[in-house]
Motif scaffolding. Sequence first.
Motif, mmCIF file in Angstrom:
data_model
loop_
_atom_site.group_PDB
_atom_site.id
_atom_site.type_symbol
_atom_site.label_atom_id
_atom_site.label_comp_id
_atom_site.label_asym_id
_atom_site.label_seq_id
_atom_site.Cartn_x
_atom_site.Cartn_y
_atom_site.Cartn_z
ATOM 1 N N ARG A 56 -0.054 -6.868 12.429
ATOM 2 C CA ARG A 56 -0.889 -5.922 11.699
ATOM 3 C C ARG A 56 -1.350 -6.528 10.382
ATOM 4 N N SER B 91 3.606 -3.500 8.723
ATOM 5 C CA SER B 91 5.056 -3.509 8.836
ATOM 6 C C SER B 91 5.487 -4.699 9.662
ATOM 7 N N GLU C 30 0.834 -1.205 0.000
ATOM 8 C CA GLU C 30 0.000 0.000 0.000
ATOM 9 C C GLU C 30 0.863 1.247 0.000
ATOM 10 N N SER D 80 0.434 4.091 1.149
ATOM 11 C CA SER D 80 0.523 4.779 2.443
ATOM 12 C C SER D 80 1.433 3.967 3.349
ATOM 13 N N ALA D 81 2.703 4.196 3.185
ATOM 14 C CA ALA D 81 3.701 3.294 3.760
ATOM 15 C C ALA D 81 3.520 3.023 5.245
ATOM 16 N N THR D 82 3.280 4.023 6.046
ATOM 17 C CA THR D 82 3.309 3.765 7.488
ATOM 18 C C THR D 82 2.085 3.012 7.977
ATOM 19 N N LEU D 83 0.980 3.067 7.229
ATOM 20 C CA LEU D 83 -0.197 2.328 7.699
ATOM 21 C C LEU D 83 -0.327 0.971 7.017
ATOM 22 N N ARG E 129 -11.357 -3.912 13.142
ATOM 23 C CA ARG E 129 -9.945 -3.846 12.771
ATOM 24 C C ARG E 129 -9.715 -2.910 11.591
ATOM 25 N N LEU E 130 -10.796 -2.586 10.866
ATOM 26 C CA LEU E 130 -10.625 -1.815 9.641
ATOM 27 C C LEU E 130 -10.911 -0.328 9.821
ATOM 28 N N ARG F 227 -4.721 11.006 6.276
ATOM 29 C CA ARG F 227 -3.399 11.313 5.738
ATOM 30 C C ARG F 227 -3.483 11.739 4.282
ATOM 31 N N ASP F 228 -4.387 11.098 3.539
ATOM 32 C CA ASP F 228 -4.561 11.504 2.137
ATOM 33 C C ASP F 228 -5.003 12.960 2.041
ATOM 34 N N LEU G 156 -5.204 -6.698 9.156
ATOM 35 C CA LEU G 156 -5.702 -6.059 7.939
ATOM 36 C C LEU G 156 -6.079 -7.054 6.845
ATOM 37 N N ARG H 133 -5.906 6.519 7.145
ATOM 38 C CA ARG H 133 -5.412 6.622 5.766
ATOM 39 C C ARG H 133 -6.080 7.787 5.042
ATOM 40 N N GLU I 140 2.542 6.848 14.036
ATOM 41 C CA GLU I 140 2.417 5.704 14.923
ATOM 42 C C GLU I 140 3.697 5.546 15.739
ATOM 43 N N GLN J 102 0.046 1.165 17.543
ATOM 44 C CA GLN J 102 -0.487 1.156 16.189
ATOM 45 C C GLN J 102 -1.879 1.772 16.178
ATOM 46 N N ILE J 103 -2.214 2.370 15.039
ATOM 47 C CA ILE J 103 -3.557 2.932 14.860
ATOM 48 C C ILE J 103 -4.598 1.846 15.146
#
Lengths: 456, 386
Positions: free
Chosen positions: A400, A396, A388, A390-393, B150-151, B161-162, A404, B158, B169, B38-39
Amino acid sequence: MSVVIVGAGPAGTRAAEVLVGAGLRPIVIDEAPDSGGRIYQRQPAGFHRTARALYGFEAPKAQAIHDSFDRLRPAIDFRPRSLAWNLRSGVVDTICDGKASAVPFEQTILCTGAMDRVIPLPGWTLPGVFTLGGSQISLKAQGCAIGAQVAFVGTGPLLYLVAYQYARAGAQVAAVLDTTPFTTKARQAFGLMHGGATFAKGLYYIAWLRAHGIPLAEGVTPLAIEGNRQVESVSWRDARGTRREAAVDAVAVGWGLKPEAQLADLAGVPFDFDPVQHNWVPRQEPTGRTSVEGVFLAGDGSGIRGADLAEAAGARAAWAVVAARGLPVDASAVARLDATLTAGASFRAALERAFPFPAKLAADMTDDTILCRCEAITVGDLRAAANEASATLAPSEVNRAKALTRVGMGRCQGRVCGAAAAEVLAATLSCPVEQVGRLRGQPPVKPIPILPAEAA
Amino acid sequence: MSATPTDVLIVGGGGAGCSTALHLASRGVRCILLERGQIGGQASGVNYGGVRQQGRHPAELPLARRSREIWAKLPELVGTDCEFEVTGHLKLARNQAEEADLVAYLDIAKGNGLPLIMIGGNAIHQQYPWLGPDVVAGSLAPDDGAANPRLLSPALARAARDKGADIREFSPVSTVAHDSSQFIVRSGEHEFCARYLVNTAGYWGGAIARTFDEAVPVSPLSPNMLVTEPLPYFITPNLGVVGGDVYLRQIRRGNVIFGGGRGESDPDVPRSRPLPEPSYAVMAKALQLVPRLAGVQVIRSWTGIDGETPDDIPVIGPSRTTPGLFHAFGFSGHGFQLGPVIGAIMSELIVDGRTDVPLEPFRIDRFAQDVSFNQQEQKHEASNRA
């Protein structure tokens, strides 16, 4: 307060023996109907094959472990058919025959064993695909072969052993496909010599298979398992790059073993990545003691060392418990065990290097390969999430990725797909595999039934 | 070290914080969100996933109604529906007293424009033949449903941020302060400053409030959650009960997610764990509702850490001590559905200086009138000095 041993295989049996000798009456918990673990699993009641037929060269060891355990029965509190599904401070939670119990302990020795390490390949979810360990249990415990025409795919000593056992039992072994090139193994020859009888037996199985005309191939790349409703064929590229195929009705796969260390994880034992084993291993002292008060580890559940060293490690951890309880310790017995464990370590390392986990094979799986079979998630799904923009989300680390993409969220909780998933994620993120971490253990460590009020 | 300036600093990256970042960024306000882990890693990401208005405290209904409108627009807002599905929420009564409770709530719902359908004993077993015999009645909220917890937070983050929000984080906040003109927040090697600070730090929101002399009796709450292997899909509505001791839903994939009781936690680590006793207890309660689940395999249990207040409703609104500080924490185990609207409310309070949503019941100083709590606080202070 008692000592609780989880697992009645080689490590658990020898641990119980030392504790009983020290005047204790340990509680021994095992999922199986009887002792022996997976390696020396006993046949069901009413089966009467000889130890020689069941365990081959290992018959004397299997017999010794079974006899020792049988002698111990009056002196221990043995609880078979009991799943240790959770561990918390001073308590192991079990379910036996649909009834829950909380088993308190002052010390516990976790002898939780290992399971096959698997790399998915296209078609691995077809009926007729088993792990090497699973195919061995089927033969050993119930006298059943997984098929009439079987291919064995993977690497490690078990690959040749199980193929040999199948051929001896009368199954048609269509091919033994080792992903490790001959040269990799040859480089470890000197270290393997330390293995003495173990190494000699390995050479014997290979020689026997060759002598009986069973096709062995080294340095292969498995391509796919194919079939409409069940396994019909397996294909691979040989070391020269030529595509080959064999008609089979069953395939056994496995790339070495990984510790089943979920209970140690729940206990709060820290883990380290062992680059030689290519496994996450719970941290322990050479005695089996961990940094968590009262928690000791032994056997393959504490790092893969094989059945012989599991026996020594089980006894050694039991002596550590004896010491922790302030009881007299037999120093010479301890010294002998320490020497055995030290001596065995270098052979084990050579063995791991001779049959390395082919991380690249896992990382290079095709996008459409099912990675997590419980949740039907493909390799491509995980790569897409990791890629994705959006690298940080993006994921990693593996937990996670699980949140996801659902990889590792199903019935097996990542016990089957976890190792390969980590390779895919690490390759996609271009980082070392230890950097993506490991799936956190969550209770229950294996599925438990929804129980009615009276069973709790 | 020079501080990174921004307009609004947000502490805590759960649903409330990420929604705040999204709403602010959408209105062109610069903001930086600092999340320790984490978010969506705590309460927002590990809850049951109920998107429920029925049964809420009357004070929460206006917020829940408006949040429900945002839930319907999630795909436009964040590009995914977070698996939100309008399954209906069926709240069940297991005896006459519980049935009376359901009936009493009908008026509260009506006053807030929340449609509910009361279903009597005969009809409910006809409509939902898989319900156990102990169920005597139910109240269906057709507009309610469930989503995948979880979503939500990652999707909000996201999208934020966009739109230009700075989401960070693994940025635990070590100190927060106000120097009479702006807030100064430190996280690791970094320092940030802004005119506005939004406290959406869940359980840990209590500590931030305390820094600004606004002590709130917030305690950690860890919901004990379980999920089964997938089964053929048959439980369509999201199920609840009067008293809330069990909640249960099936997702289309087939897994049954259920929960009740409490796990354990240590917020200082932070770590949290589900516990066997509440797991066994809620299994029995689940079987009472849906006997067909007997023997079905549970494959995982989990929990997280949320903040709970004595009156079981959150703190939402402006600080009473520090201008520019806004709170939204202590959602007491039912904040998931409210997350999206919190961002709208916070952005309105900051940008417009007002919001139409009545926030009076959520005032942070409402506990100050609680004498016993004050005494407790003094005792706590005394022991700290001792």
